[in-house]
Write a protein that holds these residues in place. Structure first.
Motif, mmCIF file in Angstrom:
data_model
loop_
_atom_site.group_PDB
_atom_site.id
_atom_site.type_symbol
_atom_site.label_atom_id
_atom_site.label_comp_id
_atom_site.label_asym_id
_atom_site.label_seq_id
_atom_site.Cartn_x
_atom_site.Cartn_y
_atom_site.Cartn_z
ATOM 1 N N SER A 92 0.802 -1.229 0.000
ATOM 2 C CA SER A 92 0.000 0.000 0.000
ATOM 3 C C SER A 92 0.832 1.275 0.000
ATOM 4 O O SER A 92 0.301 2.351 -0.262
ATOM 5 C CB SER A 92 -0.931 0.014 1.221
ATOM 6 N N GLN A 93 2.134 1.164 0.298
ATOM 7 C CA GLN A 93 2.992 2.348 0.368
ATOM 8 C C GLN A 93 4.146 2.206 -0.616
ATOM 9 O O GLN A 93 5.123 1.499 -0.344
ATOM 10 C CB GLN A 93 3.518 2.552 1.796
ATOM 11 N N GLU A 94 4.020 2.871 -1.746
ATOM 12 C CA GLU A 94 5.040 2.751 -2.789
ATOM 13 C C GLU A 94 6.403 3.222 -2.308
ATOM 14 O O GLU A 94 7.438 2.717 -2.749
ATOM 15 C CB GLU A 94 4.608 3.564 -4.011
ATOM 16 N N GLU A 95 6.426 4.183 -1.398
ATOM 17 C CA GLU A 95 7.697 4.712 -0.885
ATOM 18 C C GLU A 95 8.469 3.672 -0.081
ATOM 19 O O GLU A 95 9.696 3.764 0.048
ATOM 20 C CB GLU A 95 7.443 5.947 -0.011
ATOM 21 N N VAL A 96 7.777 2.697 0.481
ATOM 22 C CA VAL A 96 8.429 1.662 1.291
ATOM 23 C C VAL A 96 8.997 0.549 0.406
ATOM 24 O O VAL A 96 9.961 -0.121 0.783
ATOM 25 C CB VAL A 96 7.423 1.075 2.309
ATOM 26 N N GLN A 97 8.434 0.372 -0.762
ATOM 27 C CA GLN A 97 8.778 -0.772 -1.604
ATOM 28 C C GLN A 97 10.235 -0.789 -2.062
ATOM 29 O O GLN A 97 10.779 -1.852 -2.361
ATOM 30 C CB GLN A 97 7.844 -0.809 -2.814
ATOM 31 N N TYR A 168 -5.809 4.066 5.155
ATOM 32 C CA TYR A 168 -6.563 3.158 6.042
ATOM 33 C C TYR A 168 -7.090 3.828 7.307
ATOM 34 O O TYR A 168 -7.755 3.167 8.113
ATOM 35 C CB TYR A 168 -5.734 1.928 6.435
ATOM 36 N N SER A 169 -6.784 5.091 7.535
ATOM 37 C CA SER A 169 -7.366 5.798 8.687
ATOM 38 C C SER A 169 -8.786 6.215 8.311
ATOM 39 O O SER A 169 -8.995 6.861 7.284
ATOM 40 C CB SER A 169 -6.532 7.026 9.056
ATOM 41 N N ILE A 170 -9.745 5.836 9.131
ATOM 42 C CA ILE A 170 -11.139 6.121 8.808
ATOM 43 C C ILE A 170 -11.849 6.744 10.008
ATOM 44 O O ILE A 170 -11.484 6.499 11.160
ATOM 45 C CB ILE A 170 -11.893 4.845 8.372
ATOM 46 N N LYS A 171 -12.842 7.544 9.691
ATOM 47 C CA LYS A 171 -13.657 8.154 10.740
ATOM 48 C C LYS A 171 -15.031 7.507 10.730
ATOM 49 O O LYS A 171 -15.741 7.543 9.728
ATOM 50 C CB LYS A 171 -13.787 9.663 10.509
ATOM 51 N N LEU A 172 -15.369 6.889 11.847
ATOM 52 C CA LEU A 172 -16.653 6.217 11.955
ATOM 53 C C LEU A 172 -17.768 7.253 12.089
ATOM 54 O O LEU A 172 -17.620 8.251 12.790
ATOM 55 C CB LEU A 172 -16.659 5.280 13.170
ATOM 56 N N PRO A 173 -18.898 7.026 11.441
ATOM 57 C CA PRO A 173 -19.997 7.999 11.472
ATOM 58 C C PRO A 173 -20.715 7.986 12.821
ATOM 59 O O PRO A 173 -20.475 7.143 13.676
ATOM 60 C CB PRO A 173 -20.924 7.509 10.357
ATOM 61 N N PHE A 174 -21.600 8.964 12.963
ATOM 62 C CA PHE A 174 -22.445 9.057 14.160
ATOM 63 C C PHE A 174 -23.213 7.729 14.330
ATOM 64 O O PHE A 174 -23.656 7.151 13.344
ATOM 65 C CB PHE A 174 -23.427 10.235 13.983
ATOM 66 N N PRO A 175 -23.387 7.177 15.532
ATOM 67 C CA PRO A 175 -23.184 7.851 16.840
ATOM 68 C C PRO A 175 -21.805 7.657 17.441
ATOM 69 O O PRO A 175 -21.534 8.124 18.535
ATOM 70 C CB PRO A 175 -24.240 7.162 17.719
ATOM 71 N N PHE A 176 -20.885 6.920 16.716
ATOM 72 C CA PHE A 176 -19.570 6.647 17.294
ATOM 73 C C PHE A 176 -18.660 7.872 17.224
ATOM 74 O O PHE A 176 -18.005 8.223 18.191
ATOM 75 C CB PHE A 176 -18.918 5.458 16.573
#
Length: 222
Positions: A92-97, A168-176
């Motif tokens: 997922s990270q081309e810079e690491v490859q 892969y960082s995601i924000k869960l919707p309301f009510p969480f």
């Protein structure tokens, strides 16, 4: 049964061919281009590497249905470690490859798998070559911890990129209304990785004792 034994032999043969091709390719490229070959190691062998690791998931099924007598949990840990590091972190990270750690990690993985699948193929035919048996159950003990260190280093190298790009960082919707910050997930996984390493090393020593004990060696020789 003969059918299952033949199937397992074919599986090990396919894996042996794949890992042998990767291992040979890496050595030839390094001998031909030196350090310059490291930068595009993933681009040259990454596809075959991903296919081999995806195919290795079948080993969990083999153990689960009973046609392979290996322990399920240690093998499950080893396979999931590779899948997570290869597909989630590196792919997922081309810079690491293009980092050196990717080349080192692939070298360790394929060295271990070439030996393991060679041993398994011969074992399916009832052939136990003592030096190969010793190598199969001894080489993994020093190399597996090294591969874990390489996995951990690859994760640490990838953290700045996950932080910058928000992969892969995601924000869960309301009510969480909760943000799942993936770099924190990876940092927690590092702890799991080292705890799993202790368990797997203990299992590797147990397998070595079981297969290389005096009674087992004499039995296989006969």
């Amino acid at each position: 049964s003969f059918t299952m034994n033949t199937y397992l032999f074919v599986y090990d043969l396919v894996q042996f061919c794949g890992h042998s091709w990767i291992f040979t390719n890496m050595i030839i490229r390094f001998m031909s281009f030196g350090k310059d070959s490291v930068a595009d190691t993933f681009y040259s062998i990454g596809l075959v590497m991903r296919l081999c690791q995806l195919l290795s998931i079948l080993e969990i099924l083999h153990i689960f249905i009973g046609i392979d007598k290996s322990h399920l949990f240690p093998r499950f840990l080893q396979i999931t470690e590779r899948i997570i590091v290869l597909f989630v972190v590196i792919n997922s990270q081309e810079e690491v490859q293009g980092k050196y750690v990717v080349c080192i990690l692939f070298f360790l993985w394929n060295l271990l798998d070439v030996v393991r699948h060679t041993y398994n193929m011969l074992a399916r035919m009832g052939i136990y070559y003592l030096p190969l048996t010793w190598l199969n159950f001894s080489l993994c003990i020093p190399l597996y911890p090294l591969s874990v260190m390489a996995k951990a280093f690859a994760i640490c190298v990838s953290l700045p990129y996950f932080e910058s790009f928000g992969t892969y960082s995601i924000k869960l919707p309301f009510p969480f209304a909760t943000l799942i910050y993936f770099p924190y997930v990876l940092k927690m996984y590092l702890l799991v990785l080292f705890i799993g390493m202790c368990f797997i090393i203990q299992n590797l020593f147990s397998e070595r004792k079981a297969h290389l004990g005096k009674g087992n060696i004499l039995k296989k020789r006969s």
